[in-house]
Design a protein around this motif. Structure first.
Motif, PDB file in Angstrom:
ATOM      1  N   ILE A  29     -25.229 -23.743 -49.414  1.00 23.20           N
ATOM      2  CA  ILE A  29     -24.216 -22.588 -49.078  1.00 23.20           C
ATOM      3  C   ILE A  29     -23.696 -22.192 -50.338  1.00 23.20           C
ATOM      4  N   PHE A  30     -23.074 -23.270 -51.086  1.00 26.28           N
ATOM      5  CA  PHE A  30     -22.190 -22.972 -52.181  1.00 26.28           C
ATOM      6  C   PHE A  30     -23.290 -22.299 -53.550  1.00 26.28           C
ATOM      7  N   SER A  31     -24.561 -22.763 -53.256  1.00 22.42           N
ATOM      8  CA  SER A  31     -25.446 -22.242 -54.327  1.00 22.42           C
ATOM      9  C   SER A  31     -25.792 -20.631 -54.064  1.00 22.42           C
ATOM     10  N   ALA A  32     -25.429 -20.147 -52.830  1.00 21.98           N
ATOM     11  CA  ALA A  32     -25.653 -18.813 -52.658  1.00 21.98           C
ATOM     12  C   ALA A  32     -24.368 -18.143 -52.936  1.00 21.98           C
ATOM     13  N   TYR A  33     -23.096 -18.696 -52.631  1.00 21.71           N
ATOM     14  CA  TYR A  33     -21.819 -17.754 -52.732  1.00 21.71           C
ATOM     15  C   TYR A  33     -20.564 -18.747 -52.404  1.00 21.71           C
ATOM     16  N   GLY A  34     -19.689 -18.191 -52.771  1.00 22.46           N
ATOM     17  CA  GLY A  34     -18.253 -18.642 -52.121  1.00 22.46           C
ATOM     18  C   GLY A  34     -17.519 -19.677 -52.981  1.00 22.46           C
TER      19      GLY A  34
ATOM     20  N   TYR B 236     -14.243 -27.573 -47.977  1.00 27.14           N
ATOM     21  CA  TYR B 236     -14.876 -28.160 -49.590  1.00 27.14           C
ATOM     22  C   TYR B 236     -14.776 -26.862 -50.272  1.00 27.14           C
ATOM     23  N   SER B 237     -14.684 -27.429 -51.438  1.00 26.67           N
ATOM     24  CA  SER B 237     -14.747 -26.561 -52.602  1.00 26.67           C
ATOM     25  C   SER B 237     -16.114 -26.642 -53.460  1.00 26.67           C
TER      26      SER B 237
ATOM     27  N   MET C 297     -23.833 -28.476 -47.623  1.00 31.49           N
ATOM     28  CA  MET C 297     -22.920 -27.742 -48.379  1.00 31.49           C
ATOM     29  C   MET C 297     -23.271 -27.119 -49.705  1.00 31.49           C
ATOM     30  N   PRO C 298     -23.849 -27.991 -50.453  1.00 30.95           N
ATOM     31  CA  PRO C 298     -24.524 -27.513 -51.815  1.00 30.95           C
ATOM     32  C   PRO C 298     -25.425 -26.405 -51.568  1.00 30.95           C
TER      33      PRO C 298
END
Length: 464
Positions: free
Chosen positions: A115-120, A139-140, A112-113
């Motif tokens: 993916i979030f490091s890329a966007y969203g 997830y947030s 998950m980190p």
């Protein structure tokens, strides 16, 4: 309780993912669901496309563990980043465990980190058991986690899984016509478009079956000439020119309580109505105009909502002794997102839409069209058609029950369309594949502008 977060999947996508996740080797497999987000209550995630992770690309595939390949996570990010899609990483649980394992928690903490490091601002994971059941969580960016309340698949069958169901609870559908069905319907939202002859009956059935929320859409008012076919309407309603939706909502409140039926005195061809319908779990189209049917099917495609469209007609002709009834017919079409739609099936045509618009521009001609709405070829301002409407409305609602709580001996695939003739004492059934259909550009587009691809639904200037 009406759920706050919903994941919707078209039947063909669900089956494609299920086949990939269960190749027969007993090991976990993976896929990525690329989802459109629809804000509101409930917040919806609409699966627009799927990425099937090749089995050979997973460095580790075991019966109870899987390692996500980094290059496929990057492919998912590429697929979703440009339009800010939500990614749901889904994998199989061959052993049938219907909850997330400790290994799943550890995997999420790693991927998950990334993916979030890329966007969203919202991504998630899901598991699927061999019977196709899905449980999901989102997830947030701070990795705050919450369960997806409801997962809904609209295919030949309509399947629902609830996030608050115990992991070891039976995952089969409630039996049709039982208290279990009524209980689940209390958590679902229905929309009825057109609350007149057939629509008032469908509304009554939906309310008494137990739907938790029923949105009623109609811009028309009660008139004396239609008291003989609109349930619950009265002379007082006609005299006051009361809206059909408010009349029906008040009637339902008398036996279900307030707030179950929500009246919207507006045309479905309005932005307000379209956005209201977008939150539905099922649409019942009981309208008498082609434009309304066109909008209903676009709503079905854009928001992955199963659609049931019902119509009746009584062709009249001339015989040796004067006018005569040629047939007494009803039709029910079930439209599943990604399948053939009403236009494909010839329920309406482009020429028919143009003709309808021309007649609407000439009120006198349009009124004649309305008066001939039931008995084609014979003007009848107050046709005595409630018995036909009852038969068609019951067929429509029973079709929904058959899809959501299957009871047919030979399944639902062969009954995308039902046509009955009371004159010939015949019922004919047609499968979804009885006509060809291409890719729908509206599929899972949600609230992308122009809304439903129609500029007439654009937001007025100066509003946001």
């Amino acid at each position: 309780m009406i759920p706050e977060t919903t994941l919707k999947i078209a039947g063909h996508d669900h089956e494609k993912v299920r086949r990939h996740l269960y190749p027969g080797d007993g090991c976990e497999a993976a896929a990525i669901l690329v989802c459109t987000r629809v804000p509101g209550s409930p917040q919806q995630l609409l699966v627009q496309s799927t990425l099937l992770v090749p089995h050979k690309d997973c460095a580790r595939r075991e019966p109870d563990r899987l390692t996500w390949p980094g290059d496929w996570l990057e492919k998912g990010i590429e697929a979703g980043e440009a339009s800010d899609k939500t990614l749901i990483l889904i994998h199989s649980h061959p052993g049938g465990l219907f909850t997330f394992s400790q290994a799943d928690d550890e995997s999420d903490a790693e991927v998950m980190p990334c993916i979030f490091s890329a966007y969203g601002t919202l991504h998630g994971t899901a598991i699927m058991t061999p019977d196709g059941a899905i449980r999901a969580r989102v997830y947030s960016p701070k990795l705050e986690r919450r369960t997806v309340d409801k997962i809904m698949v609209a295919g030949d069958d309509i399947r629902v899984w609830w996030g608050d169901a115990p992991w070891n609870a039976p995952r089969g559908r409630p039996l049709a016509f039982t208290k279990g069905m009524t209980t689940e319907l209390g958590r679902l939202r229905a929309v009825v478009i057109g609350v007149s002859g057939t629509g008032s009956i469908v509304t009554e059935e939906a309310a008494r079956l137990g739907f938790g929320s029923i949105l009623l859409i109609d811009f028309d008012t009660v008139e004396t000439k239609n008291l003989n076919r609109i349930l619950n309407s009265t002379l007082a309603d006609a005299a006051a020119g009361r809206s059909k939706t408010e009349m029906m909502a008040a009637a339902i409140a008398r036996y279900r309580g307030p707030g179950v039926a929500v009246p919207l005195n507006a045309s479905i061809a309005t932005r307000e109505a379209v956005l209201a319908v977008s939150q539905a779990d099922v649409i019942f189209s009981c309208t008498d105009t082609l434009e309304s049917r066109m909008i209903a099917e676009r709503l079905s495609a854009a928001f992955l909502i199963p659609l049931f469209d019902v119509g009746v007609v009584i062709p009249a002709g001339t015989g040796p002794n004067g006018p005569r009834i040629e047939d007494v017919m009803g039709r029910v079409d079930y439209v599943q997102p990604g399948g053939s739609n009403l236009f494909d099936r010839g329920v309406y045509t482009s020429a028919g839409l143009r003709e309808e618009q021309l007649r609407r521009d000439d009120p006198a001609q349009y009124q004649q069209l309305q008066d001939e709405g039931y008995i084609k070829g014979l003007t009848e301002e107050a046709p005595s058609v409630i018995t036909l409407n009852m038969a068609a409305a019951a067929a429509c609602m029973n079709e929904f029950v058959a899809r959501a709580y299957p009871y047919r001996h030979d399944g639902n695939a062969g009954a995308a369309r039902t046509i009955f003739s009371l004159a010939a004492r015949e019922h004919d059934y047609y499968p979804d594949a009885f006509c060809k259909t291409g890719d729908d550009p509206l599929f899972a587009q949600g609230t992308a502008e122009p809304l439903l691809g129609l500029t007439m639904l654009d937001e007025p200037e100066g509003q946001s």
